[in-house]
Design a protein around this motif. Structure first.
Motif, PDB file in Angstrom:
ATOM      1  N   GLY A  81       0.636  -1.329   0.006  1.00 57.93           N
ATOM      2  CA  GLY A  81      -0.069  -0.048   0.049  1.00 57.93           C
ATOM      3  C   GLY A  81       0.797   1.342  -0.001  1.00 57.93           C
ATOM      4  O   GLY A  81       0.112   2.406   0.155  1.00 57.93           O
ATOM      5  N   TYR A  82       2.231   1.126   0.065  1.00 67.01           N
ATOM      6  CA  TYR A  82       2.980   2.418  -0.044  1.00 67.01           C
ATOM      7  C   TYR A  82       3.167   3.129  -1.490  1.00 67.01           C
ATOM      8  O   TYR A  82       3.071   2.332  -2.492  1.00 67.01           O
ATOM      9  N   THR A  83       2.717   4.258  -1.278  1.00 66.98           N
ATOM     10  CA  THR A  83       3.039   5.090  -2.778  1.00 66.98           C
ATOM     11  C   THR A  83       4.184   6.003  -2.910  1.00 66.98           C
ATOM     12  O   THR A  83       4.082   6.829  -3.696  1.00 66.98           O
ATOM     13  N   MET A  84       5.097   5.936  -2.116  1.00 66.54           N
ATOM     14  CA  MET A  84       6.080   6.506  -2.176  1.00 66.54           C
ATOM     15  C   MET A  84       7.613   5.655  -1.853  1.00 66.54           C
ATOM     16  O   MET A  84       7.393   5.232  -0.396  1.00 66.54           O
ATOM     17  N   LEU A  85       8.511   5.478  -2.283  1.00 66.57           N
ATOM     18  CA  LEU A  85       9.660   4.680  -2.056  1.00 66.57           C
ATOM     19  C   LEU A  85      11.034   5.232  -2.000  1.00 66.57           C
ATOM     20  O   LEU A  85      11.168   6.188  -2.577  1.00 66.57           O
ATOM     21  N   LYS A  86      11.949   4.637  -1.375  1.00 67.06           N
ATOM     22  CA  LYS A  86      13.315   4.967  -1.299  1.00 67.06           C
ATOM     23  C   LYS A  86      14.030   3.856  -1.226  1.00 67.06           C
ATOM     24  O   LYS A  86      13.721   2.855  -0.676  1.00 67.06           O
ATOM     25  N   MET A  87      15.255   4.176  -1.883  1.00 64.53           N
ATOM     26  CA  MET A  87      16.241   2.823  -2.116  1.00 64.53           C
ATOM     27  C   MET A  87      17.492   3.019  -1.653  1.00 64.53           C
ATOM     28  O   MET A  87      17.757   4.275  -1.574  1.00 64.53           O
TER      29      MET A  87
ATOM     30  N   ASP B  16      -2.957   2.471   3.094  1.00 65.17           N
ATOM     31  CA  ASP B  16      -2.950   2.963   1.522  1.00 65.17           C
ATOM     32  C   ASP B  16      -1.944   4.203   1.538  1.00 65.17           C
ATOM     33  O   ASP B  16      -2.103   5.172   0.945  1.00 65.17           O
ATOM     34  N   GLY B  17      -0.609   4.102   2.357  1.00 70.50           N
ATOM     35  CA  GLY B  17       0.313   4.965   2.210  1.00 70.50           C
ATOM     36  C   GLY B  17       0.242   6.144   3.051  1.00 70.50           C
ATOM     37  O   GLY B  17       1.279   7.248   2.878  1.00 70.50           O
ATOM     38  N   TYR B  18      -0.627   6.287   3.888  1.00 65.60           N
ATOM     39  CA  TYR B  18      -0.874   7.475   4.934  1.00 65.60           C
ATOM     40  C   TYR B  18      -1.267   7.142   6.111  1.00 65.60           C
ATOM     41  O   TYR B  18      -1.684   6.046   6.433  1.00 65.60           O
ATOM     42  N   VAL B  19      -0.715   7.880   7.266  1.00 68.11           N
ATOM     43  CA  VAL B  19      -1.026   7.886   8.522  1.00 68.11           C
ATOM     44  C   VAL B  19      -2.029   8.696   8.665  1.00 68.11           C
ATOM     45  O   VAL B  19      -1.939  10.200   8.535  1.00 68.11           O
TER      46      VAL B  19
END
Length: 488
Positions: A210-216, A440-443
């Motif tokens: 459900g995450y809509t923003m990622l970091k590697m 869904d990517g939000y708190v």
């Protein structure tokens, strides 16, 4: 007059105050009024005063009776700090500030920091009213510094905001000026995986969650053992390590002094990670990159240009945040957004980055920046220069949710880091809030007083670091042993 007031207070309050529990003491100052006439008359009669009798009393006696339900055991103006203690799990020291009224505030000392950064401040805050947060901050801010050394001052500041919110019965965001948003967007950190295909699969798993923003995390450590990928790697050994204390090691050497260079083959190998990730998650998901390694700004420009086809959300901490001029050179040379700041302490140390527009985004961590208010001040100042703010976090659920409040109260906020997705017990450290935190990517921003949650003491006790005790007494830190003024 005083005699009659004292008589009524003795008659109607003593028994109630004696029965107030610790949990009741953390309730708002005034009880919620009930618009029930029958209830009013019934309570008046039970209290020993009829309506007619109450109306016949002098004004001061009437006032004393009608304010008899004021909970004076949570009167913010009379609060005093009585103690501060630490309970450490893993590399995060949880911090608790106690008061004379049974309410407390929770914070933590930034991940990887020494709890003594906070403990040495105890003698400087005992006896203070915890609601005077900026006054207390002014007295301890000189003991903060960059990186983990900001963790003590920041941890105290964050616990004070939690405490003040509980004292006034309002959520933290309200004390910071109110909220711009009801939900806060999360970007999820993804630790390094050696194989590019496995790394890409892990990124796709984050999206499926459900995450809509990622970091590697993509660093030169991934390619250093491959032939002809790096120049001048031989002096530097493993080129990675948190525990390395040798000032002459790769880990402790600033980027511009390693003189490591990346070759065309190295660029190709590094870019493969982003290419594979984009194949899996598509281009609609923002994808940021962190932890490139210790190389000078020229090498970072080469890397940034190589990653450009993959529409990277931002390139994080390419070089030390202090190198403002070099950051500006990088930012002006590339089209991908630049970001730094997780190790910078205090708004004043963000001013050069912001005023010179050396980066495209600022990235404070409340655990180093000086706490929640300093974080908001940094964001507000960046907004004046049309610069956005993302937030770094890698510590406890307590300060994670506190940072949610700070994000909700800051207009130019972009995204908040979640660094504990792979710890299944992490959310179990706290109670009083719906789980999972992220949906869904939000708190959703909590509405309960203060930060909006409490510690699950049983779970914290299970996770205590070896040798640690659960909020053990800290009396050795009660006395000031120095004169702190920094000027004559």
């Amino acid at each position: 007059m005083k005699k009659s007031i004292d008589h009524l207070q003795q008659r109607y309050q003593d028994e109630k105050i004696a029965k107030v529990s610790t949990s009741e003491r953390s309730q708002p100052l005034f009880e919620e009024p009930k618009n029930d006439r029958r209830s009013f008359f019934k309570k008046a009669a039970l209290g020993g005063i009829s309506l007619g009798g109450m109306l016949a009393l002098p004004m001061e006696e009437t006032l004393a009776h009608t304010t008899s339900k004021v909970n004076r055991l949570s009167n913010p103006s009379d609060l005093k700090i009585t103690d501060m203690r630490i309970a450490q799990y893993g590399n995060v020291p949880l911090l608790k500030i106690y008061t004379n009224q049974g309410i407390h505030g929770l914070g933590d000392v930034r991940d990887g920091a020494d709890k003594r950064y906070a403990l040495m401040l105890k003698s400087r805050i005992l006896g203070e009213n915890p609601c005077n947060i900026e006054k207390i901050f002014k007295s301890i801010e000189q003991f903060g510094w960059h990186g983990r050394q900001g963790g003590g001052v920041s941890g105290v500041e964050m616990a004070l905001w939690d405490l003040a919110g509980k004292a006034y019965g309002v959520p933290l965001y309200q004390l910071l000026g109110g909220k711009f948003r009801d939900k806060v967007r999360i970007y999820v950190d993804t630790p390094t995986v050696q194989d590019p295909d496995e790394f890409a699969n892990k990124m796709k798993e984050r999206v499926d969650m459900g995450y809509t923003m990622l970091k590697m995390d993509i660093g030169i450590g991934l390619i250093k053992d491959q032939k002809d990928t790096l120049t001048n790697k031989s002096p530097w050994g493993p080129m990675r390590g948190w525990s390395d204390k040798d000032v002459m090691s790769y880990t402790q050497t600033p980027h511009q002094f390693t003189h490591v260079q990346i070759t065309p083959k190295g660029l190709e190998k590094m870019v493969e990670y982003a290419a594979k990730a984009r194949e899996k998650v598509g281009f609609e998901i923002p994808l940021a990159i962190d932890h490139f390694g210790h190389m000078g700004y020229n090498e970072m420009i080469k890397l940034a240009n190589a990653f450009e086809p993959y529409n990277i959300a931002w390139l994080e901490d390419l070089i030390p945040w202090q190198n403002t001029e070099q950051w500006k050179r990088i930012t002006e040379a590339i089209s991908t957004p630049t970001l730094t700041g997780e190790d910078a302490y205090h708004k004043k140390n963000f001013k050069d980055l912001i005023e010179t527009r050396a980066v495209d985004l600022v990235h404070p961590d409340p655990g180093s920046a000086g706490g929640y208010l300093q974080t908001k001040k940094i964001g507000d100042y960046a907004e004046e220069f049309q610069i956005g703010m993302a937030l770094h976090h890698a510590a406890s659920p307590i300060t994670f949710m506190g940072t949610v409040h700070a994000a909700a109260a800051t207009y130019n906020f972009i995204g908040l880091e979640h660094h504990s997705v792979d710890n299944p017990w992490w959310e179990d450290l706290v109670t009083g809030i719906d789980k999972p935190f992220v949906k869904d990517g939000y708190v959703t921003v909590p509405e309960a007083p203060g930060i909006g949650l409490e510690l699950n003491e049983d779970e914290v006790k299970k996770r205590l670091r070896e040798g640690e005790k659960f909020f053990a007494p800290t009396d050795d830190w009660n006395e000031i042993r120095s004169w702190d003024r920094t000027w004559s």
